[in-house]
Design a protein around this motif. Sequence first.
Motif, PDB file in Angstrom:
ATOM      1  N   HIS A  32      19.391  -3.850  25.239  1.00 51.76           N
ATOM      2  CA  HIS A  32      20.375  -3.022  25.923  1.00 51.76           C
ATOM      3  C   HIS A  32      21.677  -3.795  26.144  1.00 51.76           C
ATOM      4  O   HIS A  32      21.828  -4.943  25.772  1.00 51.76           O
ATOM      5  CB  HIS A  32      19.801  -2.533  27.261  1.00 51.76           C
ATOM      6  N   ALA A  33      22.643  -3.079  26.768  1.00 52.05           N
ATOM      7  CA  ALA A  33      23.978  -3.642  26.973  1.00 52.05           C
ATOM      8  C   ALA A  33      23.913  -4.902  27.834  1.00 52.05           C
ATOM      9  O   ALA A  33      22.982  -5.117  28.609  1.00 52.05           O
ATOM     10  CB  ALA A  33      24.870  -2.597  27.641  1.00 52.05           C
ATOM     11  N   ASP A  56      27.684   6.168  34.489  1.00 51.95           N
ATOM     12  CA  ASP A  56      27.203   4.796  34.293  1.00 51.95           C
ATOM     13  C   ASP A  56      27.985   4.179  33.140  1.00 51.95           C
ATOM     14  O   ASP A  56      28.280   4.848  32.152  1.00 51.95           O
ATOM     15  CB  ASP A  56      25.716   4.768  33.935  1.00 51.95           C
ATOM     16  N   LEU A  57      28.285   2.884  33.248  1.00 49.31           N
ATOM     17  CA  LEU A  57      29.010   2.166  32.200  1.00 49.31           C
ATOM     18  C   LEU A  57      28.127   1.069  31.607  1.00 49.31           C
ATOM     19  O   LEU A  57      27.471   0.321  32.342  1.00 49.31           O
ATOM     20  CB  LEU A  57      30.288   1.526  32.758  1.00 49.31           C
ATOM     21  N   TYR A  58      28.128   0.986  30.282  1.00 51.91           N
ATOM     22  CA  TYR A  58      27.385  -0.030  29.539  1.00 51.91           C
ATOM     23  C   TYR A  58      28.400  -0.806  28.704  1.00 51.91           C
ATOM     24  O   TYR A  58      29.037  -0.245  27.810  1.00 51.91           O
ATOM     25  CB  TYR A  58      26.338   0.620  28.632  1.00 51.91           C
ATOM     26  N   LEU A  59      28.562  -2.092  29.008  1.00 46.76           N
ATOM     27  CA  LEU A  59      29.617  -2.900  28.401  1.00 46.76           C
ATOM     28  C   LEU A  59      29.026  -4.044  27.599  1.00 46.76           C
ATOM     29  O   LEU A  59      28.206  -4.810  28.114  1.00 46.76           O
ATOM     30  CB  LEU A  59      30.543  -3.460  29.487  1.00 46.76           C
ATOM     31  N   ALA A  92      22.060   1.209  23.697  1.00 48.84           N
ATOM     32  CA  ALA A  92      21.321   0.158  22.996  1.00 48.84           C
ATOM     33  C   ALA A  92      21.687   0.104  21.522  1.00 48.84           C
ATOM     34  O   ALA A  92      21.641  -0.956  20.899  1.00 48.84           O
ATOM     35  CB  ALA A  92      19.820   0.391  23.162  1.00 48.84           C
ATOM     36  N   PHE A  93      22.054   1.238  20.953  1.00 47.41           N
ATOM     37  CA  PHE A  93      22.475   1.269  19.553  1.00 47.41           C
ATOM     38  C   PHE A  93      23.961   0.979  19.385  1.00 47.41           C
ATOM     39  O   PHE A  93      24.371   0.423  18.372  1.00 47.41           O
ATOM     40  CB  PHE A  93      22.152   2.634  18.938  1.00 47.41           C
ATOM     41  N   LEU A  94      24.783   1.363  20.361  1.00 46.10           N
ATOM     42  CA  LEU A  94      26.226   1.295  20.169  1.00 46.10           C
ATOM     43  C   LEU A  94      26.874   0.028  20.718  1.00 46.10           C
ATOM     44  O   LEU A  94      27.867  -0.449  20.170  1.00 46.10           O
ATOM     45  CB  LEU A  94      26.894   2.526  20.790  1.00 46.10           C
ATOM     46  N   ASN A 316      22.814   9.678   5.130  1.00 40.88           N
ATOM     47  CA  ASN A 316      21.666   9.903   5.984  1.00 40.88           C
ATOM     48  C   ASN A 316      22.083   9.876   7.454  1.00 40.88           C
ATOM     49  O   ASN A 316      22.969   9.091   7.833  1.00 40.88           O
ATOM     50  CB  ASN A 316      20.596   8.838   5.734  1.00 40.88           C
ATOM     51  N   PRO A 317      21.484  10.703   8.299  1.00 34.45           N
ATOM     52  CA  PRO A 317      21.817  10.709   9.725  1.00 34.45           C
ATOM     53  C   PRO A 317      21.210   9.513  10.453  1.00 34.45           C
ATOM     54  O   PRO A 317      20.112   9.581  11.002  1.00 34.45           O
ATOM     55  CB  PRO A 317      21.239  12.042  10.222  1.00 34.45           C
ATOM     56  N   THR A 318      21.910   8.393  10.422  1.00 30.99           N
ATOM     57  CA  THR A 318      21.469   7.151  11.048  1.00 30.99           C
ATOM     58  C   THR A 318      22.539   6.674  12.017  1.00 30.99           C
ATOM     59  O   THR A 318      23.679   7.144  11.997  1.00 30.99           O
ATOM     60  CB  THR A 318      21.230   6.065   9.990  1.00 30.99           C
ATOM     61  N   TRP A 319      22.193   5.674  12.820  1.00 33.54           N
ATOM     62  CA  TRP A 319      23.176   5.124  13.750  1.00 33.54           C
ATOM     63  C   TRP A 319      24.309   4.431  13.010  1.00 33.54           C
ATOM     64  O   TRP A 319      25.445   4.426  13.483  1.00 33.54           O
ATOM     65  CB  TRP A 319      22.491   4.185  14.737  1.00 33.54           C
ATOM     66  N   ASP A 320      24.043   3.852  11.858  1.00 30.79           N
ATOM     67  CA  ASP A 320      25.124   3.260  11.075  1.00 30.79           C
ATOM     68  C   ASP A 320      26.100   4.343  10.611  1.00 30.79           C
ATOM     69  O   ASP A 320      27.319   4.147  10.639  1.00 30.79           O
ATOM     70  CB  ASP A 320      24.565   2.508   9.865  1.00 30.79           C
ATOM     71  N   THR A 321      25.568   5.492  10.180  1.00 30.81           N
ATOM     72  CA  THR A 321      26.432   6.602   9.780  1.00 30.81           C
ATOM     73  C   THR A 321      27.277   7.079  10.950  1.00 30.81           C
ATOM     74  O   THR A 321      28.488   7.310  10.814  1.00 30.81           O
ATOM     75  CB  THR A 321      25.582   7.766   9.237  1.00 30.81           C
ATOM     76  N   PHE A 322      26.659   7.209  12.110  1.00 29.31           N
ATOM     77  CA  PHE A 322      27.393   7.689  13.285  1.00 29.31           C
ATOM     78  C   PHE A 322      28.467   6.690  13.705  1.00 29.31           C
ATOM     79  O   PHE A 322      29.599   7.064  14.017  1.00 29.31           O
ATOM     80  CB  PHE A 322      26.430   7.956  14.443  1.00 29.31           C
TER      81      PHE A 322
END
Length: 440
Positions: A32-33, A56-59, A92-94, A316-322
Motif C-alpha cells: 500500500h501507499a 482519505d489521501l494515499y501518497l 495499492a496499484f496506483l 487488455n483491461p489491466t492496471w498498466d492499461t489504465f
Amino acid sequence: MHARQRTASILGMVMTMLATLGVSLALAPPAHADQVITDIAYAPAQPAGSRGHLLDLYLPSGGITPRPLVIWHSGSAWSSDDGKAGAADIAAFLTSRGFAVAGVSVRSSAQAVFPAQVHDVKAAIRWLRAHAADYQLDPNRFAMMGTSSGGWLTEMATLTGGVASLEGTVGTTGVSSALQTGLAFFSPTDFLQMNAQNLPTGGLDHDSPASPESMLIGCAIQTCPDKVALANPVNYVDSNDPPIMFLHGQADFLVPHGQSVLLYNKIKTSCGNAQFISVPGADHGLSFVMDPAHFGSQTSYTTTNCYGTTQGGSPNPTWDTFANFLRGGLKMGTSCQVSYATTTWSDGFTASVTIRNTGTTPIDRWALTWSWPGNQQVTGAWNATVTQSGTQVTARNDSNNAVIGASSSTNFGFQATYSGTNAMPSEFRLNGIVCTAVSG
C-alpha cells in the motif's frame, strides 16, 4: 403488501451486490501507499455524524513531485455515504506508479437527492486543488475513477466542468472543480432506457419507485423525465471535454452494457476524445471486466478529433492499461526516447540531451530524472532547470519548451565536472516512466 416487501428485499440485495461487486479487484494488490491520511473533512458533515463529506489521501514517497492525483469513488447504487471505501486497494496499484490517490465520499440518496452527489464531489475536488501545495499534488493533473454509481459520478464530474448549476455551494468555493481526465467502470447514463436495455434474461426494474435511480432522483424516473435528464452525463458531452475511458461488460445484469454505448456514440458524434472497452461475457464488477479469461476477446472503440477506430483484442483491461490512459489524459507522456551526447575534457564535460515524445498524446510540463553512475556534478544548464542531490539529478522544462507534442522532441544541455570514469546514466525517466536511452 407481500409483493412490495419482496420487491424491497430484492432491491436491498441488489444494492448490496452493487456495493460489493463495484470494488472487488481482479488481482491481489501489492504494497500500500507510503503515507495515508484518513477522514479529512472537505466540508462539514451533513447531516451531523454522517460520512459523506470525508476523504482519505494515499501518497507515494517516490516518483516526481508535484504528484498527479486520481480521485476514487466506489459504487453502491448511491446507497452509501462511504464511497471512499475501497480506495486503499486502488491506491495499492496506483501509488507504485507515482500517482497520489484520494478516496472521496459523498452523501447517499437517503441523505440527499441529486444533484447533491455531484455538488459533493466537486466540493472535494475544489478542496483538494486548494490544498494541493500542502500534499505536493499537481493541481493541473487531477483525474477521477469509479465503479457503477461511482462511475456515473466520475462521468458527471469529468463531463460537467464549467457547468455552474452543478457546482453547488458545499465546502470550498472559488476554486476550479475541473478534471483533466476520467476513467469509469460499468456506469449508468440514461436511466430512462435502462429497462429496455436489460439482458434478455432479465435485470433490475430501474423504473420502480424504489429503484436506485428513482431514489437518487427523488421520484419514479419515468414520471419526472426532465429531472432525470439533468442526471444523464450524455447530455453534457461536447467537443471540449477532457478525454475519458470507460469499460463495460456485455453480460452486465445490473447496469446494461448499452448505457456505455450511448455515451460513446454521443462523444463520437460530438468530436470528443474517448476510449470504450467492451468486454464480452463480463458481468458487473472489476473482477469481471478485468478477468484475464476475457483478455483478447474485448473490443476497444476509440474516438479522437471526429475520427473513430475499432480494435479487437487490445488493449487488455489491466492496471498498466489504465495507468497508461491516465498518463496520456494528464499529458504526462506514455513513451519516450532520450538521446545523450557528451563533449569531454580532462575534468569536465558538456552534455546535450534530446527528449523525444514517442507516444500519441502531448506532454505538458516535464521532469527528466537520472542517477549518475560515478561522481559527476552538474555545474550549469541551459533550456532546463537542472538540480542534483547526491547522485540523483532532475531536469525540469523551461517555459519555452514545456510542451512536447506527439512524435516531437525538445532538447537541453548542461555542464558538469567529473573524475575517473564518465559513463552515460543507465536509465532516464520522464515524468516517472522509463525512456529508451540512445548514446549520441
